[in-house]
Design a protein around this motif. Sequence first.
Motif, PDB file in Angstrom:
ATOM      1  N   MET A  95       0.847  -1.192   0.000  1.00  0.00           N
ATOM      2  CA  MET A  95       0.000   0.000   0.000  1.00  0.00           C
ATOM      3  C   MET A  95       0.883   1.242   0.000  1.00  0.00           C
ATOM      4  N   THR A  96       0.375   2.296  -0.623  1.00  0.00           N
ATOM      5  CA  THR A  96       1.057   3.595  -0.542  1.00  0.00           C
ATOM      6  C   THR A  96       0.150   4.569   0.195  1.00  0.00           C
ATOM      7  N   VAL A  97       0.703   5.259   1.176  1.00  0.00           N
ATOM      8  CA  VAL A  97      -0.033   6.337   1.827  1.00  0.00           C
ATOM      9  C   VAL A  97       0.474   7.648   1.223  1.00  0.00           C
ATOM     10  N   GLN A  98      -0.443   8.406   0.613  1.00  0.00           N
ATOM     11  CA  GLN A  98      -0.084   9.653  -0.080  1.00  0.00           C
ATOM     12  C   GLN A  98      -0.536  10.847   0.744  1.00  0.00           C
ATOM     13  N   GLY A  99       0.438  11.594   1.264  1.00  0.00           N
ATOM     14  CA  GLY A  99       0.106  12.762   2.072  1.00  0.00           C
ATOM     15  C   GLY A  99      -0.103  13.992   1.204  1.00  0.00           C
ATOM     16  N   ASN A 100      -0.981  14.870   1.660  1.00  0.00           N
ATOM     17  CA  ASN A 100      -1.255  16.116   0.935  1.00  0.00           C
ATOM     18  C   ASN A 100      -1.306  17.276   1.918  1.00  0.00           C
ATOM     19  N   ALA A 101      -1.161  18.488   1.361  1.00  0.00           N
ATOM     20  CA  ALA A 101      -1.205  19.688   2.192  1.00  0.00           C
ATOM     21  C   ALA A 101      -1.979  20.771   1.449  1.00  0.00           C
ATOM     22  N   ASP A 102      -2.426  21.778   2.171  1.00  0.00           N
ATOM     23  CA  ASP A 102      -3.096  22.881   1.477  1.00  0.00           C
ATOM     24  C   ASP A 102      -2.058  23.774   0.818  1.00  0.00           C
ATOM     25  N   GLU A 103      -2.526  24.723   0.005  1.00  0.00           N
ATOM     26  CA  GLU A 103      -1.642  25.441  -0.922  1.00  0.00           C
ATOM     27  C   GLU A 103      -0.824  26.551  -0.290  1.00  0.00           C
ATOM     28  N   ARG A 104      -1.127  26.908   0.948  1.00  0.00           N
ATOM     29  CA  ARG A 104      -0.472  28.101   1.485  1.00  0.00           C
ATOM     30  C   ARG A 104       0.972  27.833   1.887  1.00  0.00           C
ATOM     31  N   GLY A 105       1.848  28.750   1.491  1.00  0.00           N
ATOM     32  CA  GLY A 105       3.246  28.639   1.897  1.00  0.00           C
ATOM     33  C   GLY A 105       4.110  27.868   0.913  1.00  0.00           C
ATOM     34  N   SER A 106       5.293  27.519   1.381  1.00  0.00           N
ATOM     35  CA  SER A 106       6.327  26.909   0.542  1.00  0.00           C
ATOM     36  C   SER A 106       5.913  25.535   0.020  1.00  0.00           C
ATOM     37  N   ARG A 107       6.136  25.310  -1.270  1.00  0.00           N
ATOM     38  CA  ARG A 107       5.780  24.013  -1.866  1.00  0.00           C
ATOM     39  C   ARG A 107       6.588  22.875  -1.243  1.00  0.00           C
ATOM     40  N   GLU A 108       7.874  23.124  -1.035  1.00  0.00           N
ATOM     41  CA  GLU A 108       8.705  22.060  -0.481  1.00  0.00           C
ATOM     42  C   GLU A 108       8.369  21.798   0.998  1.00  0.00           C
ATOM     43  N   TYR A 109       8.111  22.857   1.743  1.00  0.00           N
ATOM     44  CA  TYR A 109       7.723  22.629   3.147  1.00  0.00           C
ATOM     45  C   TYR A 109       6.375  21.909   3.200  1.00  0.00           C
ATOM     46  N   ASN A 110       5.479  22.265   2.287  1.00  0.00           N
ATOM     47  CA  ASN A 110       4.187  21.578   2.244  1.00  0.00           C
ATOM     48  C   ASN A 110       4.339  20.113   1.850  1.00  0.00           C
ATOM     49  N   LEU A 111       5.327  19.862   0.998  1.00  0.00           N
ATOM     50  CA  LEU A 111       5.609  18.466   0.638  1.00  0.00           C
ATOM     51  C   LEU A 111       5.995  17.690   1.900  1.00  0.00           C
ATOM     52  N   ALA A 112       6.816  18.308   2.734  1.00  0.00           N
ATOM     53  CA  ALA A 112       7.231  17.665   3.983  1.00  0.00           C
ATOM     54  C   ALA A 112       6.057  17.521   4.961  1.00  0.00           C
ATOM     55  N   LEU A 113       5.159  18.512   4.962  1.00  0.00           N
ATOM     56  CA  LEU A 113       3.973  18.404   5.840  1.00  0.00           C
ATOM     57  C   LEU A 113       3.087  17.232   5.397  1.00  0.00           C
ATOM     58  N   GLY A 114       2.922  17.093   4.092  1.00  0.00           N
ATOM     59  CA  GLY A 114       2.134  15.967   3.568  1.00  0.00           C
ATOM     60  C   GLY A 114       2.777  14.635   3.927  1.00  0.00           C
ATOM     61  N   GLN A 115       4.111  14.609   3.846  1.00  0.00           N
ATOM     62  CA  GLN A 115       4.843  13.395   4.202  1.00  0.00           C
ATOM     63  C   GLN A 115       4.608  13.040   5.666  1.00  0.00           C
ATOM     64  N   ARG A 116       4.594  14.058   6.507  1.00  0.00           N
ATOM     65  CA  ARG A 116       4.410  13.832   7.939  1.00  0.00           C
ATOM     66  C   ARG A 116       3.021  13.229   8.209  1.00  0.00           C
ATOM     67  N   ARG A 117       2.036  13.675   7.465  1.00  0.00           N
ATOM     68  CA  ARG A 117       0.676  13.108   7.611  1.00  0.00           C
ATOM     69  C   ARG A 117       0.650  11.650   7.166  1.00  0.00           C
ATOM     70  N   ALA A 118       1.306  11.391   6.023  1.00  0.00           N
ATOM     71  CA  ALA A 118       1.355  10.002   5.543  1.00  0.00           C
ATOM     72  C   ALA A 118       2.074   9.120   6.565  1.00  0.00           C
ATOM     73  N   ASP A 119       3.174   9.640   7.125  1.00  0.00           N
ATOM     74  CA  ASP A 119       3.936   8.877   8.121  1.00  0.00           C
ATOM     75  C   ASP A 119       3.094   8.607   9.375  1.00  0.00           C
ATOM     76  N   ALA A 120       2.262   9.576   9.761  1.00  0.00           N
ATOM     77  CA  ALA A 120       1.425   9.395  10.955  1.00  0.00           C
ATOM     78  C   ALA A 120       0.422   8.258  10.747  1.00  0.00           C
ATOM     79  N   VAL A 121      -0.124   8.198   9.525  1.00  0.00           N
ATOM     80  CA  VAL A 121      -1.077   7.123   9.216  1.00  0.00           C
ATOM     81  C   VAL A 121      -0.367   5.774   9.219  1.00  0.00           C
ATOM     82  N   LYS A 122       0.822   5.747   8.626  1.00  0.00           N
ATOM     83  CA  LYS A 122       1.585   4.496   8.595  1.00  0.00           C
ATOM     84  C   LYS A 122       1.903   4.020  10.017  1.00  0.00           C
TER      85      LYS A 122
END
Lengths: 183, 452
Positions: free
Chosen positions: A110-137
């Motif tokens: 399975m792949t858990v795909q994290g997402n973030a809202d559009e505000r702020g830095s794209r790369e920091y948001n990428l990391a925020l999405g990753q953190r959400r995916a990691d929390a689910v895992k």
Amino acid sequence: MKRILAAALATAILAACSSTSTKEQDAATVEDRGGATTQQPATKPPVASGPTTTPLDPKGVSSNPLKDPSNLLSKRSIYFELDSNIVKEEFKPLIAAHARYLQQNPAQKMTVQGNADERGSREYNLALGQRRADAVKQMMLLLGAKSEQIETVSFGEEKPKATGHDEASWAENRRADLAYPND
Amino acid sequence: MNPGTNRRSHGSEPRIQLTTSNQKKMKNLKTALLFFGLLFLAQAASAQLRIEVVGGGATQIPVAIVPFRAEEGLAQRLTPVVAADLARSGLFKIVDAGGMNPVPHEPEQLNYAQWRARGADAVVIGSVTKAPDGRYDIRFRVMDAVKQTQIAGFVYFATENQLRLTAHKIADVIYEKLTGDTGVFATRITYVVKRGARYELHVADADGFGAQTVLASNEPIISPAWSPDGTRLAYVSFEQKKPVVYVQSLTTGSRQAVAAFRGSNSAPAWSPDGKKLAVTLTRDGGSQLFLINADGTGAPVRLTQSAAIDTEANFSPDGQSILFTSDRGGGPQIYRIPVSGGTPQRVTFEGSYNVSARHSPDGKSFTFIQRNGSRFNVAVQDFATRQVQVLTEGGVDESPSFAPNGKIILYATEVGGRGILAAVSSDGRIKQRFTADVGDAREPAWSPVVNK
């Protein structure tokens, strides 16, 4: 006579087996969830004159719980609060169902795909999405899934489900999605 | 679907310096061979960028640019490009050069009193002739109208395809001689355009012309970064249904996944020697900084060790340290760590959200995005004084990067719901907007100055 009895007995046992497995272990019936079961009923009616028959649409009777709208396993999205990767209570049953499914199907990935809202830095948001995916895992691992079964990735703000620039859209995009290889 | 890549080829153009001369005959002092990264385009991007200047410098140098002899016949006239470059910088006032009789093309034809009367401090004159090999012989001089002396003079040999670039080179010489700073008109920019569900990585001249698509994909592309020699781009593509870091050659169009580890791979930053990339990997859990070889060989070396997000690395110009974004203190702030590893030091303290740091070319300051309330603005912080200057008033600025002369910061913003590129001088006085015909433009990065 003996033969007939033996045959009848065998049929009865088979029937018992199959009914047990469907009743008690929904998930177990989908070992081969590659789509073979849904393909089979799609045989074409014989070409003949006279009345034609049409097989039932197999989708409604699919035994794949991942696709069954009445099964919790068909639910794939976990939503988060702003700047948060805490899994809310309401999504824990969903995560638990998928963790159990992975546990019962050790070869399943399975792949858990994290997402973030559009505000702020794209790369920091990428990391925020990753953190959400990691929390689910992390939660799934506690519930019996194996680490090798789950890859966590992030789409950050790059693949928004809602494209508006308001809180309703942002809330929709603060999300982790569960994806199986054959989805 | 595989994204398509395009090729660029390289050409060369000899440049000869003209001597200071009161004589008619020009002496060639030295010849420099310049290699340009412009040239051939396999596929021109359909949307050109147009630039509007929104502000102006405090003092502007008045300069007259006289149309070069015989340039009317060229496929691309030179002096309008030179004048547009200089005007766009906000540092020059273009003095009307019309109505002179005769039109001066050589120093001895200049009536300095007339130019002084028009307010010009400098006058640019020149001529174009076709050389025997089919190229154009373009010679120009920058004359000091006050001292009545030559400030600079050069000859270029250019093919028809190189005329526009030659004009940018001329503008660079004028800019350098009159301001003392390096000109960046002959450099390029890269950015991502989103049109519907399609993503295109573009490379264009610094004035927005000549845009070419070097990568097209149905999945997002972010974080393009120029190699220090300007021949390669590193970027993040989602074509494998997850973020993967690629390096693509602009000369051959070939590309290679250099970080495609389990999890997410993103935020590439080149080391100044072009041999390494700092990247953000999640393969060990969490988003952490790693160093990898730019050719994808070897194993990643982990640089940060935290339970927090560490991302958006950027090398200092001397290659000794890295700025990055981390939320180890709560919200995201900018930190600095030696390239050899060690303990990161926090460098931003104003505000609760500071991200996307990029060093100035002299290494003395950095630009970054600072959140003020619900607004995201471009800011600059001086390393020594820690003084922060917020340069923009917009609300959704992203991805700032310095021009290679340190005088301009290019960034992405939004106007009317559409992504556009914008630039602001590092003192905040001059603002430019790049507008594309269609699509959303984002993720800009300014190329280095190469083969100067």
